[in-house]
Design a protein around this motif. Structure first.
Motif, PDB file in Angstrom:
ATOM      1  N   ILE A   1     -28.071   0.458 -23.923  1.00  0.00           N
ATOM      2  CA  ILE A   1     -27.957   0.571 -22.474  1.00  0.00           C
ATOM      3  C   ILE A   1     -28.645  -0.642 -21.867  1.00  0.00           C
ATOM      4  O   ILE A   1     -29.868  -0.773 -21.923  1.00  0.00           O
ATOM      5  CB  ILE A   1     -28.590   1.870 -21.944  1.00  0.00           C
ATOM      6  N   GLY A   2     -27.840  -1.516 -21.313  1.00  0.00           N
ATOM      7  CA  GLY A   2     -28.382  -2.715 -20.688  1.00  0.00           C
ATOM      8  C   GLY A   2     -28.353  -2.673 -19.182  1.00  0.00           C
ATOM      9  O   GLY A   2     -28.852  -3.576 -18.516  1.00  0.00           O
ATOM     10  N   GLY A   3     -27.744  -1.620 -18.630  1.00  0.00           N
ATOM     11  CA  GLY A   3     -27.658  -1.484 -17.183  1.00  0.00           C
ATOM     12  C   GLY A   3     -27.290  -0.064 -16.819  1.00  0.00           C
ATOM     13  O   GLY A   3     -26.673   0.655 -17.606  1.00  0.00           O
ATOM     14  N   GLY A   4     -27.713   0.383 -15.642  1.00  0.00           N
ATOM     15  CA  GLY A   4     -27.360   1.720 -15.170  1.00  0.00           C
ATOM     16  C   GLY A   4     -28.227   2.829 -15.696  1.00  0.00           C
ATOM     17  O   GLY A   4     -27.836   4.003 -15.665  1.00  0.00           O
ATOM     18  N   LEU A   5     -29.433   2.503 -16.162  1.00  0.00           N
ATOM     19  CA  LEU A   5     -30.295   3.527 -16.753  1.00  0.00           C
ATOM     20  C   LEU A   5     -30.589   4.686 -15.809  1.00  0.00           C
ATOM     21  O   LEU A   5     -30.711   5.836 -16.243  1.00  0.00           O
ATOM     22  CB  LEU A   5     -31.623   2.887 -17.190  1.00  0.00           C
ATOM     23  N   THR A   6     -30.745   4.394 -14.524  1.00  0.00           N
ATOM     24  CA  THR A   6     -31.124   5.438 -13.586  1.00  0.00           C
ATOM     25  C   THR A   6     -29.941   6.242 -13.069  1.00  0.00           C
ATOM     26  O   THR A   6     -30.127   7.152 -12.260  1.00  0.00           O
ATOM     27  CB  THR A   6     -31.887   4.824 -12.391  1.00  0.00           C
ATOM     28  N   ALA A   7     -28.724   5.923 -13.505  1.00  0.00           N
ATOM     29  CA  ALA A   7     -27.569   6.721 -13.094  1.00  0.00           C
ATOM     30  C   ALA A   7     -27.756   8.156 -13.581  1.00  0.00           C
ATOM     31  O   ALA A   7     -28.154   8.389 -14.727  1.00  0.00           O
ATOM     32  CB  ALA A   7     -26.290   6.134 -13.667  1.00  0.00           C
ATOM     33  N   PRO A   8     -27.512   9.140 -12.729  1.00  0.00           N
ATOM     34  CA  PRO A   8     -27.733  10.533 -13.128  1.00  0.00           C
ATOM     35  C   PRO A   8     -26.996  10.892 -14.419  1.00  0.00           C
ATOM     36  O   PRO A   8     -25.791  10.674 -14.549  1.00  0.00           O
ATOM     37  CB  PRO A   8     -27.185  11.330 -11.932  1.00  0.00           C
ATOM     38  N   GLY A   9     -27.730  11.427 -15.371  1.00  0.00           N
ATOM     39  CA  GLY A   9     -27.147  11.896 -16.624  1.00  0.00           C
ATOM     40  C   GLY A   9     -26.874  10.825 -17.652  1.00  0.00           C
ATOM     41  O   GLY A   9     -26.357  11.130 -18.733  1.00  0.00           O
ATOM     42  N   MET A  10     -27.238   9.557 -17.375  1.00  0.00           N
ATOM     43  CA  MET A  10     -26.912   8.466 -18.301  1.00  0.00           C
ATOM     44  C   MET A  10     -27.571   8.657 -19.667  1.00  0.00           C
ATOM     45  O   MET A  10     -26.904   8.695 -20.708  1.00  0.00           O
ATOM     46  CB  MET A  10     -27.318   7.120 -17.721  1.00  0.00           C
ATOM     47  N   LEU A  11     -28.886   8.771 -19.690  1.00  0.00           N
ATOM     48  CA  LEU A  11     -29.582   8.894 -20.971  1.00  0.00           C
ATOM     49  C   LEU A  11     -29.201  10.189 -21.675  1.00  0.00           C
ATOM     50  O   LEU A  11     -29.049  10.214 -22.907  1.00  0.00           O
ATOM     51  CB  LEU A  11     -31.086   8.812 -20.761  1.00  0.00           C
ATOM     52  N   ASP A  12     -29.024  11.269 -20.927  1.00  0.00           N
ATOM     53  CA  ASP A  12     -28.629  12.540 -21.553  1.00  0.00           C
ATOM     54  C   ASP A  12     -27.276  12.401 -22.250  1.00  0.00           C
ATOM     55  O   ASP A  12     -27.090  12.862 -23.380  1.00  0.00           O
ATOM     56  CB  ASP A  12     -28.556  13.635 -20.490  1.00  0.00           C
TER      57      ASP A  12
END
Length: 423
Positions: free
Chosen positions: A337-348
């Protein structure tokens, strides 16, 4: 205590399908075993050129492969099930040949493969090149851009041609990538009485299109000043077309180190930017695959161009916003993940997509994303590091250090029961 006896051998099933390799010399070059199989076959399947090499004594029904070939394999085999079937292949059927498709459909135990010397064996014999030291790149059904990833000074390459136009396309690609001084030899009709060889230099290649049955031998030589692209991650930033959205060279090398690509593995590269992580993942081995997800259509087009330039045209580019764009993608072995980490549900979404043993690596330069990574690190473990790089730059008449923005990186491997995964 005596050791347990070995399990009884399982006899191989009697095969109804024989796969016979045939060379440009046709029937005359086949050994007696292969001739006997073809004479006995009730059905003969192959390309029109291959079928045309057989004498009238081979009385089986002749069936030409349709185009495209791969989707037709299962249906043709099913149509002739129960018949004594022989499939003709060029050279060694298991070397970029029909043998792979047949094995996937029937299983290795249902085939009898009778190989012929491959075009690579013939070419190396003519050139005096050891086979084990010669890299082979096939352009049969594949874009010429694949060759770019194999270009290194001093390397010897054999290019399996798609037809008569391939040598000129190879010469053009060599010139485009700064390898115009490379020596080329086009070996035509290898193993047949009509065998021939054309010589030249890529920079001045002017031979007209010749025989479609050819192999191109390349001795790689670069023009002085050509940008050096090594075999390990961390290519120069100048190798990429970009708008500033680029994981810089030293951070990129460190990131690929923890992603740890292995042959055959698939990467999700989320927030692709310029596609540098995905491209260098694929350059580590020809069987490595990658999907990059980029929401900006302009950047997505740029990623595709970078992939072609770096010899990995198979990089799949998905234009869309993650995590929604991840739906339906094949299961990854690793996620970056190089971008968009804070997008809701991304890491999940990324964590849930990984199988046990899969790796997740995330980079960020913002405090908000760093706090998010620290929380996941607290729950799941792994490694949380800060990467800082400084470059020497002129300071008046002296030299000083210019610090790049530090990058916080979290990396973790998924276990069957990841500690702290209490979401």
């Amino acid at each position: 205590m005596s050791p347990a006896p070995p399990p009884p051998a399982v006899p191989a099933p009697v095969s109804a399908v024989s796969v016979v390799g045939i060379g440009a010399d046709g029937w005359a070059g086949l050994p007696g075993t292969a001739r006997a199989v073809l004479l006995d076959a009730e059905v003969l399947i192959g390309g029109e050129r291959q079928l045309g090499l057989l004498p009238p004594e081979c009385a089986g029904r002749r069936v030409s492969w349709p185009s495209p070939l791969r989707p037709a394999v299962r249906g043709l085999l099913a149509e002739h099930a129960g018949s004594r079937t022989a499939v003709l292949a060029s050279g060694d059927p298991m070397f970029y040949g029909i043998g792979r498709a047949l094995t996937e459909e029937l299983g290795a135990g249902a085939l009898r493969v009778l190989p012929h010397p491959s075009s690579v064996s013939y070419a190396c014999a003519r050139l005096g090149w050891p086979v084990e030291d010669t890299e082979t790149v096939t352009l049969v059904g594949r874009p010429a851009a694949r060759l770019a990833g194999a270009l290194h000074d001093g390397r010897r390459l054999l290019v399996l041609s798609a037809g008569a136009a391939t040598p000129a396309a190879v010469a053009a690609l060599l010139r485009e990538h700064g390898f115009g001084p490379s020596r080329m030899r086009v070996l035509e009709q290898l193993g047949s009485p009509a065998e021939d060889c054309l010589y030249g230099i890529a920079d001045t290649w002017e031979h007209p299109a010749g025989d479609p049955l050819n192999v191109v031998a390349v001795e790689c030589r670069s023009t002085p000043g050509t940008l050096r692209l090594g075999a390990v991650p961390g290519l120069p930033d100048e190798a990429y077309e970009h708008d500033g959205q680029l994981t810089k060279r030293h951070v990129r090398a460190a990131t690929l180190g923890v992603l740890a690509p292995a042959p055959g593995e698939l990467l999700w590269d989320i927030g692709g930017g310029s596609g540098s992580i995905a491209a260098e993942w694929m350059r580590t081995h020809p069987s490595c695959r990658a999907v990059t997800v980029e929401r900006d259509p302009v950047r997505a087009g740029r990623i595709a161009r970078n992939a072609d330039r770096l010899g990995v045209p198979g990089l799949r580019v998905v234009t869309g916003r993650a995590p929604d764009a991840l739906a339906g993608l094949p299961v990854p072995h690793a996620v970056f993940i190089g971008g968009g980490l804070t997008a809701p549900g991304m890491l999940d979404a990324c964590w849930d997509a990984l199988p046990p043993g899969g790796r997740l690596v995330a980079n960020t330069v913002t405090l908000e994303s760093e706090a998010l990574l620290a929380d996941w690190y607290r729950r799941l473990g792994g490694d949380l590091v800060r990467l800082a790089v400084a470059h020497a730059v002129p300071v008046g008449g002296f030299t000083g250090w210019r610090q790049a923005m530090p990058v916080t990186q979290w990396s973790v491997q998924k276990t069957p029961h990841a500690p702290g995964d209490d979401r």
